[in-house]
Design a protein around this motif. Structure first.
Motif, PDB file in Angstrom:
ATOM      1  N   HIS A 190       0.862  -1.197   0.000  1.00 20.30           N
ATOM      2  CA  HIS A 190       0.000   0.000   0.000  1.00 20.30           C
ATOM      3  C   HIS A 190       0.890   1.235   0.000  1.00 20.30           C
ATOM      4  CE1 HIS A 190       0.785   0.377   4.436  1.00 20.30           C
ATOM      5  NE2 HIS A 190       0.852  -0.944   4.320  1.00 20.30           N
ATOM      6  N   THR A 191       0.517   2.242  -0.781  1.00 18.44           N
ATOM      7  CA  THR A 191       1.341   3.444  -0.886  1.00 18.44           C
ATOM      8  C   THR A 191       0.554   4.589  -1.499  1.00 18.44           C
ATOM      9  OG1 THR A 191       3.491   4.283  -1.645  1.00 18.44           O
ATOM     10  CG2 THR A 191       2.236   2.922  -3.204  1.00 18.44           C
ATOM     11  N   ASP A 192       1.012   5.796  -1.238  1.00 13.78           N
ATOM     12  CA  ASP A 192       0.546   6.984  -1.960  1.00 13.78           C
ATOM     13  C   ASP A 192       1.619   7.488  -2.926  1.00 13.78           C
ATOM     14  OD1 ASP A 192      -2.035   7.301  -0.867  1.00 13.78           O
ATOM     15  OD2 ASP A 192      -1.235   8.279   0.926  1.00 13.78           O
TER      16      ASP A 192
ATOM     17  N   GLN B  69       3.558   7.585  -6.110  1.00 13.32           N
ATOM     18  CA  GLN B  69       3.339   7.138  -7.485  1.00 13.32           C
ATOM     19  C   GLN B  69       4.593   6.517  -8.090  1.00 13.32           C
ATOM     20  OE1 GLN B  69       1.340   9.964  -9.977  1.00 13.32           O
ATOM     21  NE2 GLN B  69       1.567   8.714 -11.829  1.00 13.32           N
TER      22      GLN B  69
ATOM     23  N   TRP C  71       4.741   2.999  -6.812  1.00 13.30           N
ATOM     24  CA  TRP C  71       3.695   2.185  -7.416  1.00 13.30           C
ATOM     25  C   TRP C  71       4.058   1.812  -8.855  1.00 13.30           C
ATOM     26  CZ3 TRP C  71       0.128  -1.006  -6.133  1.00 13.30           C
ATOM     27  CH2 TRP C  71      -0.935  -1.328  -6.992  1.00 13.30           C
TER      28      TRP C  71
ATOM     29  N   ASN D  46     -11.568  -0.634   5.174  1.00 13.39           N
ATOM     30  CA  ASN D  46     -10.286  -0.793   4.497  1.00 13.39           C
ATOM     31  C   ASN D  46      -9.192  -0.408   5.498  1.00 13.39           C
ATOM     32  OD1 ASN D  46      -7.964  -0.608   2.944  1.00 13.39           O
ATOM     33  ND2 ASN D  46      -8.953   0.452   1.239  1.00 13.39           N
TER      34      ASN D  46
ATOM     35  N   ASN E 136      -5.357   3.623   4.217  1.00 16.74           N
ATOM     36  CA  ASN E 136      -5.947   4.792   3.562  1.00 16.74           C
ATOM     37  C   ASN E 136      -5.273   5.138   2.238  1.00 16.74           C
ATOM     38  OD1 ASN E 136      -7.940   5.586   5.505  1.00 16.74           O
ATOM     39  ND2 ASN E 136      -6.283   6.250   6.865  1.00 16.74           N
ATOM     40  N   HIS E 137      -4.301   4.351   1.827  1.00 15.17           N
ATOM     41  CA  HIS E 137      -3.477   4.759   0.706  1.00 15.17           C
ATOM     42  C   HIS E 137      -4.185   4.617  -0.648  1.00 15.17           C
ATOM     43  CE1 HIS E 137      -0.086   3.913   3.655  1.00 15.17           C
ATOM     44  NE2 HIS E 137       0.022   5.183   3.349  1.00 15.17           N
ATOM     45  N   LYS E 138      -3.742   5.455  -1.574  1.00 16.04           N
ATOM     46  CA  LYS E 138      -4.337   5.510  -2.922  1.00 16.04           C
ATOM     47  C   LYS E 138      -4.114   4.206  -3.684  1.00 16.04           C
ATOM     48  CE  LYS E 138      -4.083   8.219  -7.216  1.00 16.04           C
ATOM     49  NZ  LYS E 138      -3.436   9.394  -7.874  1.00 16.04           N
ATOM     50  N   TYR E 139      -2.906   3.660  -3.564  1.00 19.43           N
ATOM     51  CA  TYR E 139      -2.560   2.440  -4.301  1.00 19.43           C
ATOM     52  C   TYR E 139      -2.441   1.272  -3.321  1.00 19.43           C
ATOM     53  CZ  TYR E 139      -1.099   6.006  -7.683  1.00 19.43           C
ATOM     54  OH  TYR E 139      -1.056   7.089  -8.520  1.00 19.43           O
ATOM     55  N   GLN E 140      -3.191   0.202  -3.596  1.00 17.43           N
ATOM     56  CA  GLN E 140      -3.148  -0.983  -2.746  1.00 17.43           C
ATOM     57  C   GLN E 140      -3.231  -2.216  -3.645  1.00 17.43           C
ATOM     58  OE1 GLN E 140      -5.814  -0.863   0.698  1.00 17.43           O
ATOM     59  NE2 GLN E 140      -6.085   1.339   0.427  1.00 17.43           N
TER      60      GLN E 140
END
Length: 384
Positions: free
Chosen positions: A63-65, A67, A70, A184, A187-191
């Motif tokens: 999981h990460t924000d 980019q 990702w 969930n 809270n991260h954008k990419y999971q």
């Protein structure tokens, strides 16, 4: 820029990524790994009895924000959608974590709206605590004794081997409550999860003609002088032969068992009561929900103090360890042509995305140091 000879100690994400970034610029990279496999604690493999992909050293959920991070992992692995939904067994009931509106209504047997739940939790909080100094005070101030004792106290005692009143408030960094029905865990954008596993991803990262990998190989400091630069992702205290003593870690023991069918219906089930010796049970087929398996592989997870022959997982970073860490940092800062990286090399707990980001930045920093003929830092991050 002449090609350099690089030694990297450790074939986990830190070592593999730094190695790949430098190899792509023409540098010759030798990676040594003391274990019999690559990918460090992210190592996964198929269970022989069930064909379930098992996270051998415990679950790793991406999981990460970030980019850049990702995009990097997607370059080397096919990331599948995955949402981590953690459950907790408390007092004979199953609840959702993190604490959310459903958890609150179920626990207090209410039907609160979001605003009503906020008022309820505010009323439960201990208003006499103005400046929480400990984990326990932080929890009591923001969520009150009932939720604290049900979901945090016992789990924390088992995980850290000490009372929450002995731990700093910073461990519980923010109010662990959501006033909606979002379960969930992140809270991260990419999971997501890599379809073919983390080991395969690291294998792809390492697949470059300028990289050689040697497993079952111990690091000998006498070799360091044979290379233009060393990137070391092993334990910082081990680099110096533990001359000042060992830094404190918690380690994990896993009790693996096979179940014919579905054991618990979710990937992670926490057990907060101190009467249950393990902290959680993980059911690994649920980490790959796009696959179908009749059998199941589960781990009971136990936390304890790390001994000399154990795998270090969580740096304790309490007062005593921080004083000891300072001694090792002072030694390290006298080094030249060595950079300490990763969770063990910097004695910090790191999520995977942070590990990857720091590895990329470390490689960037080294290439920049070559370009402008400047000294490469011993630590690219603040390890204090």
């Amino acid at each position: 820029m002449s090609n350099k000879s690089i030694l990297i100690v450790g074939a986990g994400f830190s070592g593999a990524i730094i190695g790949r970034q430098l190899a792509e610029q023409g540098h010759k990279v030798r990676i040594i790994e003391r274990r019999a496999h690559i990918a460090g604690n992210c190592f996964d493999e198929r269970d022989g009895a069930t064909d379930v992909m098992v996270h051998v050293y415990g679950p790793h959920i991406f999981h990460t924000d970030n980019q850049r991070v990702w995009e990097y992992v997607n370059r080397y692995g096919h990331m599948m959608p995955y949402v981590n939904r953690v459950k907790a067994t408390v007092n004979g009931q199953v609840f959702s974590l993190p604490i959310n509106l459903h958890t609150i209504n179920q626990f207090f047997k209410t039907t609160c709206s979001p605003d009503e739940a906020r008022r309820l939790i505010e009323e439960k909080g201990d208003k006499s605590i103005s400046d929480p100094q400990t984990f326990e005070e932080q929890a009591l101030k923001f969520i009150g004794r009932e939720l604290y004792e049900a979901f945090f106290k016992g789990y924390t005692i088992k995980q850290w081997g000490m009372q929450p009143s002995e731990l700093p408030a910073s461990i519980l960094k923010r109010l662990p409550v959501r006033f909606n029905y979002d379960d969930n865990y992140f809270n991260h954008k990419y999971q997501g999860m890599p379809r073919d596993g983390y080991t395969k991803m690291v294998e792809q990262i390492l697949a470059h003609e300028n990289i050689s990998v040697e497993l079952n190989t111990e690091f000998d400091r006498q070799e360091a002088g044979d290379y233009d630069h060393v990137f070391y992702s092993g334990p910082l205290d081990a680099f110096y032969g533990y001359r000042h003593g060992r830094l404190g870690y918690r380690t994990l023991d896993f009790e693996k068992f096979i179940y014919d069918g579905d054991y618990q219906g979710c990937a992670v089930m926490n057990y907060g009561s101190v009467d249950v010796p393990y902290t959680r049970i993980t059911e690994h087929k649920y980490f790959s929900p796009w696959e179908k398996h009749e059998g199941s592989v589960c781990y009971k997870e136990y936390s304890r103090a790390c001994g000399e022959d154990d795998i270090p997982y969580y740096p304790i970073r309490q007062v005593g360890e921080m004083a000891l860490l300072e001694k090792y940092l002072s030694l390290a800062e006298q080094e030249s042509a060595v950079t300490f990286v990763g969770r063990l090399g910097t004695y910090r707990y790191l999520d995977m995305d942070v590990t990857i980001d720091e590895a990329l930045k470390t490689a960037d920093a080294y290439l920049a140091s070559l370009a402008d003929d400047s000294k490469m830092p011993v630590f690219v991050v603040n390890a204090r």
